[in-house]
Design a protein around this motif. Structure first.
Motif, mmCIF file in Angstrom:
data_model
loop_
_atom_site.group_PDB
_atom_site.id
_atom_site.type_symbol
_atom_site.label_atom_id
_atom_site.label_comp_id
_atom_site.label_asym_id
_atom_site.label_seq_id
_atom_site.Cartn_x
_atom_site.Cartn_y
_atom_site.Cartn_z
ATOM 1 N N ILE A 4 30.435 36.381 51.152
ATOM 2 C CA ILE A 4 31.632 36.536 50.045
ATOM 3 C C ILE A 4 31.846 36.098 48.884
ATOM 4 N N ARG A 5 31.125 35.647 48.673
ATOM 5 C CA ARG A 5 30.784 34.427 46.803
ATOM 6 C C ARG A 5 31.234 35.112 45.216
ATOM 7 N N VAL A 6 30.776 36.470 45.878
ATOM 8 C CA VAL A 6 30.988 37.141 45.125
ATOM 9 C C VAL A 6 32.188 38.137 44.861
ATOM 10 N N PRO A 7 32.542 38.808 45.608
ATOM 11 C CA PRO A 7 33.541 39.289 45.888
ATOM 12 C C PRO A 7 34.753 38.470 45.823
ATOM 13 N N ARG A 8 35.222 36.799 46.419
ATOM 14 C CA ARG A 8 35.381 36.208 46.513
ATOM 15 C C ARG A 8 36.152 36.095 45.015
ATOM 16 N N ASN A 9 34.547 35.995 44.271
ATOM 17 C CA ASN A 9 35.203 35.368 42.667
ATOM 18 C C ASN A 9 35.682 36.623 41.981
ATOM 19 N N MET A 10 35.362 38.443 42.264
ATOM 20 C CA MET A 10 36.248 39.146 41.394
ATOM 21 C C MET A 10 37.373 39.317 42.233
ATOM 22 N N PHE A 11 38.238 39.128 43.091
ATOM 23 C CA PHE A 11 39.599 39.335 43.486
ATOM 24 C C PHE A 11 40.147 38.209 43.053
ATOM 25 N N LEU A 12 39.614 36.967 42.472
ATOM 26 C CA LEU A 12 40.053 36.117 41.657
ATOM 27 C C LEU A 12 40.479 36.425 40.385
ATOM 28 N N TRP A 13 39.152 37.170 39.720
ATOM 29 C CA TRP A 13 39.362 37.416 38.360
ATOM 30 C C TRP A 13 40.376 38.168 38.047
ATOM 31 N N SER A 14 40.058 39.588 38.974
ATOM 32 C CA SER A 14 41.236 40.729 38.855
ATOM 33 C C SER A 14 42.914 40.610 38.953
ATOM 34 N N MET A 15 42.886 38.878 40.141
ATOM 35 C CA MET A 15 45.061 38.180 40.025
ATOM 36 C C MET A 15 44.622 37.937 39.333
ATOM 37 N N ALA A 16 43.988 37.030 38.163
ATOM 38 C CA ALA A 16 44.283 36.038 36.578
ATOM 39 C C ALA A 16 44.993 37.678 35.971
ATOM 40 N N ILE A 17 43.812 37.961 36.049
ATOM 41 C CA ILE A 17 44.188 39.580 35.320
ATOM 42 C C ILE A 17 45.895 40.027 35.042
ATOM 43 N N VAL A 18 45.941 39.929 36.358
ATOM 44 C CA VAL A 18 47.104 40.810 36.957
ATOM 45 C C VAL A 18 48.224 39.927 36.604
ATOM 46 N N SER A 280 37.935 42.828 48.738
ATOM 47 C CA SER A 280 37.585 41.803 49.721
ATOM 48 C C SER A 280 36.677 43.023 51.583
ATOM 49 N N LEU A 281 36.537 43.976 51.021
ATOM 50 C CA LEU A 281 35.105 45.584 51.682
ATOM 51 C C LEU A 281 33.750 45.093 51.626
ATOM 52 N N LEU A 282 33.485 44.585 50.418
ATOM 53 C CA LEU A 282 32.024 43.873 49.611
ATOM 54 C C LEU A 282 31.849 42.594 50.345
ATOM 55 N N ASP A 283 30.350 42.991 50.235
ATOM 56 C CA ASP A 283 29.830 41.557 49.833
ATOM 57 C C ASP A 283 28.805 41.385 48.933
ATOM 58 N N THR A 284 28.252 40.448 48.500
ATOM 59 C CA THR A 284 27.753 39.943 47.786
ATOM 60 C C THR A 284 26.392 41.091 47.493
ATOM 61 N N GLU A 285 25.329 40.321 48.635
ATOM 62 C CA GLU A 285 24.251 42.068 48.698
ATOM 63 C C GLU A 285 24.546 43.226 48.101
ATOM 64 N N HIS A 286 26.151 43.191 48.307
ATOM 65 C CA HIS A 286 26.986 44.523 47.309
ATOM 66 C C HIS A 286 26.072 44.800 45.634
ATOM 67 N N THR A 287 27.211 44.110 45.849
ATOM 68 C CA THR A 287 27.301 43.103 44.178
ATOM 69 C C THR A 287 26.429 42.720 44.012
ATOM 70 N N MET A 288 25.773 41.931 44.183
ATOM 71 C CA MET A 288 24.325 41.928 43.082
ATOM 72 C C MET A 288 23.824 42.943 42.675
ATOM 73 N N SER A 289 22.343 42.715 42.213
ATOM 74 C CA SER A 289 21.453 43.654 41.848
ATOM 75 C C SER A 289 20.006 43.446 43.524
ATOM 76 N N LYS A 290 20.495 44.588 43.258
ATOM 77 C CA LYS A 290 18.846 44.938 44.439
ATOM 78 C C LYS A 290 17.504 44.407 44.368
ATOM 79 N N LYS A 291 17.197 43.549 45.282
ATOM 80 C CA LYS A 291 15.847 43.030 45.028
ATOM 81 C C LYS A 291 14.998 43.932 46.217
#
Length: 710
Positions: A4-18, A280-291
């Motif tokens: 959940i590293r990338v979704p967590r960072n997305m959540f924190l960035w969105s909270m900063a914007i809000v 919080s419903l996402l994970d890093t595998e979904h948010t990153m480019s697929k390999k």
């Protein structure tokens, strides 16, 4: 749950914007809301019985006192103290949105304290649903964000899945609670599936797109109501599904719902907060480019097929349930779809009683899974000291996570009496203790809708002789029937939203309304800018009105012309009643209302302060006071976007590829093997040696060949 590293960072960035949008929006409106002579001016009076308390206790007991004390210490008056808090919060949030090292726990704690202080000072005008949601989500960001000191991360991050799970639980309470409350509140538009057609014109701040959506056929709007109920009652049950594809599908359903809501209703902060929680419903595998994935074994293929079948079965079950519960029937000849509610209120109450308790136990099992997983991850840390440090962090954050979940069960079960009675008394006492800090709340958005069509709307009129009355038009609130509903987002027009709420009650129930009338009669420019920032659009910019009155109308969207052209008039209205009688300065009735709400006191008029801070605040206010709020916020968003683009461009090398630092070699407890002497050639034929050599070592030889140079 995956990584959940990338979704967590997305959540924190969105909270900063809000946070940045919330602080900047309030800063623009502060002089008219809480300034001297404003709608609800800040008084310098201090509450008795709080002297001698520590700073933290005093801050929690009366943030107003702390802010005023800081204002006097820095040479600024109370309104400027609020401006300073808004500016500090907006700049800190701007830094967190552009710089990843600032998205730490201490920064989010400072943002939460600043916004909590403002909410306590402006209780009446900062009481919207998204204010409470921002405080709760902001406190969760304190637990989710990494703890950094002096630029170095102190926390191990092993507890992140536990704390990040709380955002998923909040998202579930927000969406599922709102969906259940719509039906549990016995609101007729939700039961007869006409709610969407009502919401398009009766919401707080509709847009022009809402007018066009209201022209759709009635059966389409009824299906829209079914879609809202399904997305808020059935889909949230997938948030805790063990299959990641179901959670990802639930995220995109909510994303579409929030996007449509934002385009038709100007609820930017509420929509952004919901999307931020949805990460919080996402994970890093979904948010990153697929390999490229490796070939699957027959066992993995079998598991994948079974998972796919279960996933398709869940989708079919949801569609089948929606079809049966709302009797959706397609008429192919008429090319319409009919729908109606196929269950009674008694049946819904019986199902709700069972579902409420079941969802709590499902959440308990899901949280237990995350807590145990975080514990096992902490036990796998190498080294006795680091393992002990990880276990200490796990214990602290596990206790905080369980405590937050426990107290949140109280407002969640409050909508069902039987489930609420099963909550332990100690948990209810803990909820009462944290309730003043707004750490947890109950959410029931759009619970009640009026049975009739249209929206109640207040219209202010001014006159200089009581014979000729001129209507006062607002920038964002419906009033002028010929003006299209504007797109206000991401700006929050606080007074416009309060006027929408006041139209549903009485003038005596809105203390700030008396302050608004008094400010307009006195010709207060700060109050006038809440209505119109352009003086040419304000009817009494040259000479203030001598008399004011407020009338209640019922507004409805007009119908589209048969030729399909755009509307000449967006609204039609009907007179309902006189909301506020004719008032003037010195009017006994007005004075009685002002005295009742404590607004008859004269605001202290201090001379201009010569402190550097006061002069700086006055200079900045002078540059921004004539700008519309949306322009200021779009400028901030453009600044964030520009900085992010520049950082992305500067991080790329000359060839256009991103410059990534080489990965650090892991430390090993084994002794390093001594390097072979340079003079000793490796065994084996030369061809075999060349084949075993790394590609990086052979590349210079190829580049130096004559054929390569050609």
């Amino acid at each position: 749950m995956g990584e959940i590293r990338v979704p967590r960072n997305m959540f924190l960035w969105s909270m900063a914007i809000v946070y940045m949008l919330a602080f900047s929006s309030l800063y623009v409106q502060l002089p008219g809301l809480h300034g001297n002579g404003g709608v609800s001016p800040v008084r310098p009076a201090e509450p008795p019985g709080l002297t001698g308390l520590p700073l933290l206790d005093l801050m929690l007991a009366s943030p107003r006192t702390v802010l005023l004390d800081l204002a006097r210490a820095w040479g600024a008056d109370p309104p400027q103290a609020l401006e300073l808090v808004c500016l500090a919060g907006a700049l800190l949030a701007l830094g967190a949105a552009t710089l990843a090292p600032l998205r730490g726990s201490l920064v989010f704690l400072a943002l939460w304290c600043l916004y909590f202080s403002l909410s306590q000072v402006g209780r009446g005008l900062l009481s919207s649903p998204w204010d409470g949601l921002l405080l709760e989500a902001g406190f969760l960001a304190v637990l989710v964000a990494p703890l950094s000191l002096l630029g170095r991360q102190v926390s191990s991050g092993r507890h992140d899945p536990m704390t990040f799970w709380l955002t998923r639980w909040l998202l579930f309470r927000l969406t599922f609670g709102s969906g259940v409350a719509k039906l549990a509140g016995h609101s007729a538009p939700w039961w007869n599936l006409s709610a969407v057609s009502h919401m398009l014109e009766s919401q707080a701040s509709p847009t022009a797109l809402a007018w066009w959506a209201a022209q759709l056929p009635s059966w389409v709007l009824r299906l829209g109501t079914v879609g809202v109920l399904v997305s808020q009652v059935l889909v949230p049950l997938l948030y805790f599904a063990p299959i990641r594809c179901l959670r990802i599908t639930a995220f995109y359903v909510q994303l579409v719902h929030q996007l449509l809501s934002a385009l038709t209703g100007n609820l930017t902060v509420l929509n952004l907060l919901t999307v931020a929680l949805g990460f919080s419903l996402l994970d890093t595998e979904h948010t990153m480019s697929k390999k490229k994935r490796a070939a699957k074994t027959w066992g993995q293929t079998l598991v994948w097929v079974l998972t796919l079948l279960v996933e398709l079965g869940v989708y079919v079950l949801i569609i089948y349930s929606a079809t049966r519960l709302f009797q959706i029937d397609v008429d192919w000849e008429a090319r319409t779809v009919s729908s109606k509610t196929a269950f009674t209120q008694q049946q819904f109450g019986d199902v709700l009683r069972t579902t409420m308790g079941s969802t709590v136990w499902i959440a308990v099992l899901s949280l237990t899974w995350e807590v145990v997983g975080a514990l096992l991850s902490s036990l796998c840390v190498r080294g006795f000291f680091w393992k002990l440090w990880a276990l200490v962090q796990w214990a602290v954050f596990a206790a905080a996570t369980v405590a937050m979940f426990a107290v949140s069960v109280v407002p969640y079960t409050s909508m069902e009496p039987w489930s609420s009675s099963k909550v332990l008394p100690v948990v209810k006492r803990a909820h009462e203790w944290v309730k003043p800090y707004q750490l947890v709340s109950s959410y029931a958005l759009d619970r009640q809708l009026a049975a009739g069509r249209g929206r109640p709307e207040l219209v202010l009129e001014g006159s200089r002789d009581q014979h000729t009355w001129t209507e006062i038009h607002w920038m964002y609130k419906p009033g002028n029937v010929s003006a299209p509903p504007p797109l206000v987002a991401p700006y929050e027009a606080r007074l416009d939203w309060q006027m929408w709420r006041a139209a549903q009650g009485q003038a005596q129930e809105s203390p700030w309304f008396c302050g608004l009338v008094l400010g307009l009669l006195q010709g207060n420019k700060n109050v006038e800018r809440l209505l119109q920032t352009d003086p040419s659009q304000y009817a009494f910019s040259e000479e203030r009105p001598a008399y004011l009155r407020a009338t209640l109308y019922q507004y409805q969207f007009t119908q589209q012309d048969p030729d399909g052209s755009g509307p000449k008039q967006w609204w039609r209205r009907d007179f309902v009643k006189d909301f506020c009688p004719i008032v003037y300065l010195g009017d006994p009735d007005l004075q009685a209302m002002l005295s009742l709400h404590g607004l008859d006191e004269e605001s202290p008029q201090s001379g201009p302060s010569h402190s550097p801070l006061a002069r700086l605040l006055a200079l900045l206010r002078g540059h921004l006071e004539t700008l519309p709020g949306p322009h200021v916020q779009w400028a901030l968003l453009a600044t964030v976007a520009t900085i992010c683009v520049l950082k992305c461009l500067l991080s790329r090398g000359p060839g256009g590829r991103a410059c990534a630092a080489p990965p650090a070699e892991p430390k090993s407890k084994k002794a390093k093997t001594p390097a072979a002497p340079a003079s000793k050639a490796p065994a084996g034929p030369p061809a075999a040696v060349a084949a075993r050599a790394p590609t990086v070592e052979r590349r210079p030889e190829v580049e130096r060949s004559p054929r390569r140079r050609k």
